[in-house]
Design an enzyme around this catalytic site. Structure first.
Site, PDB file in Angstrom:
ATOM      1  CD  GLN A   1      -6.179   1.238  13.550  1.00 43.33           C
ATOM      2  OE1 GLN A   1      -7.040   0.419  13.865  1.00 43.33           O
ATOM      3  NE2 GLN A   1      -6.435   2.516  13.433  1.00 43.33           N
TER       4      GLN A   1
ATOM      5  NE  ARG B   1      -3.538   2.692   1.071  1.00 43.38           N
ATOM      6  CZ  ARG B   1      -4.275   3.460   0.284  1.00 43.38           C
ATOM      7  NH1 ARG B   1      -4.308   3.249  -1.028  1.00 43.38           N
ATOM      8  NH2 ARG B   1      -5.002   4.424   0.810  1.00 43.38           N
TER       9      ARG B   1
ATOM     10  CB  SER C   1      -7.354 -13.455  30.129  1.00 41.88           C
ATOM     11  OG  SER C   1      -7.179 -13.755  28.769  1.00 41.88           O
TER      12      SER C   1
ATOM     13  CD  GLU D   1      -8.695 -26.299  26.819  1.00 38.33           C
ATOM     14  OE1 GLU D   1      -9.446 -26.893  26.052  1.00 38.33           O
ATOM     15  OE2 GLU D   1      -8.284 -26.812  27.864  1.00 38.33           O
TER      16      GLU D   1
ATOM     17  CG  HIS E   1      -5.022  -4.966   6.037  1.00 38.97           C
ATOM     18  ND1 HIS E   1      -4.063  -5.471   6.882  1.00 38.97           N
ATOM     19  CD2 HIS E   1      -4.998  -5.757   4.946  1.00 38.97           C
ATOM     20  CE1 HIS E   1      -3.497  -6.535   6.325  1.00 38.97           C
ATOM     21  NE2 HIS E   1      -4.043  -6.731   5.148  1.00 38.97           N
TER      22      HIS E   1
HETATM   23  C1  LIG Z   1     -15.637 -21.295  20.681  1.00 36.25           C
HETATM   24  C2  LIG Z   1     -15.575 -21.963  22.038  1.00 36.25           C
HETATM   25  C3  LIG Z   1     -15.197 -23.287  22.129  1.00 36.25           C
HETATM   26  C4  LIG Z   1     -15.151 -23.921  23.363  1.00 36.25           C
HETATM   27  N1  LIG Z   1     -14.782 -25.233  23.409  1.00 36.25           N
HETATM   28  C5  LIG Z   1     -14.841 -25.894  24.570  1.00 36.25           C
HETATM   29  C6  LIG Z   1     -14.518 -27.297  24.638  1.00 36.25           C
HETATM   30  O1  LIG Z   1     -14.166 -27.901  23.632  1.00 36.25           O
HETATM   31  N2  LIG Z   1     -14.600 -27.916  25.832  1.00 36.25           N
HETATM   32  C7  LIG Z   1     -14.983 -27.275  26.962  1.00 36.25           C
HETATM   33  O2  LIG Z   1     -15.063 -27.901  28.018  1.00 36.25           O
HETATM   34  N3  LIG Z   1     -15.276 -25.947  26.937  1.00 36.25           N
HETATM   35  C8  LIG Z   1     -15.223 -25.249  25.782  1.00 36.25           C
HETATM   36  N4  LIG Z   1     -15.526 -23.907  25.746  1.00 36.25           N
HETATM   37  C9  LIG Z   1     -15.986 -23.281  26.990  1.00 36.25           C
HETATM   38  C10 LIG Z   1     -14.942 -22.380  27.633  1.00 36.25           C
HETATM   39  O3  LIG Z   1     -13.900 -23.132  28.203  1.00 36.25           O
HETATM   40  C11 LIG Z   1     -15.672 -21.527  28.670  1.00 36.25           C
HETATM   41  O4  LIG Z   1     -16.562 -20.672  27.955  1.00 36.25           O
HETATM   42  C12 LIG Z   1     -14.699 -20.718  29.497  1.00 36.25           C
HETATM   43  O5  LIG Z   1     -13.953 -21.535  30.355  1.00 36.25           O
HETATM   44  C13 LIG Z   1     -15.405 -19.646  30.334  1.00 36.25           C
HETATM   45  O6  LIG Z   1     -16.449 -20.215  31.067  1.00 36.25           O
HETATM   46  P1  LIG Z   1     -17.895 -19.578  31.000  1.00 36.25           P
HETATM   47  O7  LIG Z   1     -18.273 -19.375  29.564  1.00 36.25           O
HETATM   48  O8  LIG Z   1     -18.785 -20.429  31.854  1.00 36.25           O
HETATM   49  O9  LIG Z   1     -17.719 -18.148  31.621  1.00 36.25           O
HETATM   50  P2  LIG Z   1     -17.867 -17.733  33.182  1.00 36.25           P
HETATM   51  O10 LIG Z   1     -17.132 -18.726  34.032  1.00 36.25           O
HETATM   52  O11 LIG Z   1     -19.298 -17.473  33.459  1.00 36.25           O
HETATM   53  O12 LIG Z   1     -17.053 -16.365  33.173  1.00 36.25           O
HETATM   54  C14 LIG Z   1     -17.660 -15.118  32.826  1.00 36.25           C
HETATM   55  C15 LIG Z   1     -16.676 -14.016  33.198  1.00 36.25           C
HETATM   56  O13 LIG Z   1     -16.426 -14.040  34.608  1.00 36.25           O
HETATM   57  C16 LIG Z   1     -15.033 -14.186  34.861  1.00 36.25           C
HETATM   58  N5  LIG Z   1     -14.813 -15.044  36.019  1.00 36.25           N
HETATM   59  C17 LIG Z   1     -15.413 -16.230  36.290  1.00 36.25           C
HETATM   60  N6  LIG Z   1     -14.929 -16.748  37.428  1.00 36.25           N
HETATM   61  C18 LIG Z   1     -14.010 -15.865  37.895  1.00 36.25           C
HETATM   62  C19 LIG Z   1     -13.158 -15.825  39.026  1.00 36.25           C
HETATM   63  N7  LIG Z   1     -13.118 -16.830  39.931  1.00 36.25           N
HETATM   64  N8  LIG Z   1     -12.340 -14.760  39.189  1.00 36.25           N
HETATM   65  C20 LIG Z   1     -12.335 -13.753  38.278  1.00 36.25           C
HETATM   66  N9  LIG Z   1     -13.121 -13.725  37.191  1.00 36.25           N
HETATM   67  C21 LIG Z   1     -13.933 -14.777  36.982  1.00 36.25           C
HETATM   68  C22 LIG Z   1     -14.472 -14.836  33.583  1.00 36.25           C
HETATM   69  O14 LIG Z   1     -13.078 -14.562  33.446  1.00 36.25           O
HETATM   70  C23 LIG Z   1     -15.312 -14.182  32.514  1.00 36.25           C
HETATM   71  O15 LIG Z   1     -14.781 -12.910  32.220  1.00 36.25           O
HETATM   72  C24 LIG Z   1     -15.509 -23.222  24.544  1.00 36.25           C
HETATM   73  C25 LIG Z   1     -15.876 -21.856  24.455  1.00 36.25           C
HETATM   74  C26 LIG Z   1     -15.897 -21.231  23.226  1.00 36.25           C
HETATM   75  C27 LIG Z   1     -16.276 -19.766  23.162  1.00 36.25           C
END
Ligand SMILES: Cc1cc2nc3c(=O)[nH]c(=O)nc-3n(C[C@H](O)[C@H](O)[C@H](O)COP(=O)(O)OP(=O)(O)OC[C@H]3O[C@@H](n4cnc5c(N)ncnc54)[C@H](O)[C@@H]3O)c2cc1C
Length: 163
Positions: free
Chosen positions: A118, A50, A148, A145, A120
């Site tokens: 950004q 670019r 953060s 898994e 692009h």
């Molecule tokens: C595309 C995709 C694929 C996935 N694949 C798999 C899979 O193959 N197998 C599987 O088992 N799971 C899978 N997951 C699930 C994933 O591991 C969970 O979504 C993830 O661990 C977060 O759990 P939750 O969605 O219940 O969020 P929650 O636990 O409800 O968390 C919501 C928010 O609260 C925060 N939070 C929660 N507890 C605490 C704490 N104690 N201290 C501070 N902050 C906290 C979290 O960081 C987050 O910001 C997948 C998710 C996605 C999006």
């Protein structure tokens, strides 16, 4: 459920699940590094192609800073992922290193994919270039898994127990 269907030792399911997550975090870290590397390559390619005001935007210092930050972040994330994988292969406790690798790789992937768009400009927002998809894909890295926030909890707990 028949006893013959029992996987591992009775009552140890939680620990086994946590160990599986440790291993999966190295894989998500590798995914994050791969995504960041892909976005980085697209960023550099486009910056050279670019032209603006008579020269490639790669000549602009503001663009070079994004390229430098991406190169640095990817190198640090890749090194952590390799270290976590090496510790696992060596039979060492790699829980903290896997959490560090996953956290660093997902945060680097987020920043590099953001900056790739950004660089692009408006093309980055369109589906004509792959960086738009990369930006969407990287969102999983800081959620799956263990989020953060959970990686930071794991790292802090280990660090507090170590010293
Ligand atoms: C595309 C995709 C694929 C996935 N694949 C798999 C899979 O193959 N197998 C599987 O088992 N799971 C899978 N997951 C699930 C994933 O591991 C969970 O979504 C993830 O661990 C977060 O759990 P939750 O969605 O219940 O969020 P929650 O636990 O409800 O968390 C919501 C928010 O609260 C925060 N939070 C929660 N507890 C605490 C704490 N104690 N201290 C501070 N902050 C906290 C979290 O960081 C987050 O910001 C997948 C998710 C996605 C999006």
């Amino acid at each position: 459920m028949p006893l013959g269907n029992l996987l591992g030792a009775e009552g140890a399911g939680f620990v086994q699940t946590m160990q599986t997550l440790d291993s999966g975090r190295i894989s998500i870290g590798a995914l994050g590094v791969g995504l960041a590397q892909g976005a980085y390559e697209e960023m550099v390619k486009y910056a050279k192609e670019r032209t603006a005001f008579g020269e490639p935007i790669a000549n602009k210092q503001a663009i070079q800073w994004m390229i430098a930050d991406a190169a640095l972040g990817i190198e640090s994330a890749r090194t952590l992922v390799y270290k976590a994988a090496w510790m696992k292969d060596a039979g060492r406790d790699y829980t903290k290193m896997a959490a560090m690798a996953k956290l660093q790789a997902s945060e680097v992937a987020e920043k590099v994919c953001h900056d790739a768009i950004q660089v692009h400009g408006s093309y980055g927002y369109s589906r004509e270039y792959p960086v738009e998809r990369m930006y969407r894909d990287q969102r999983l890295m800081s959620i799956g898994e263990g989020t953060s926030q959970i990686q930071r909890l794991v790292i802090a707990r280990k660090a507090l127990a170590e010293l």
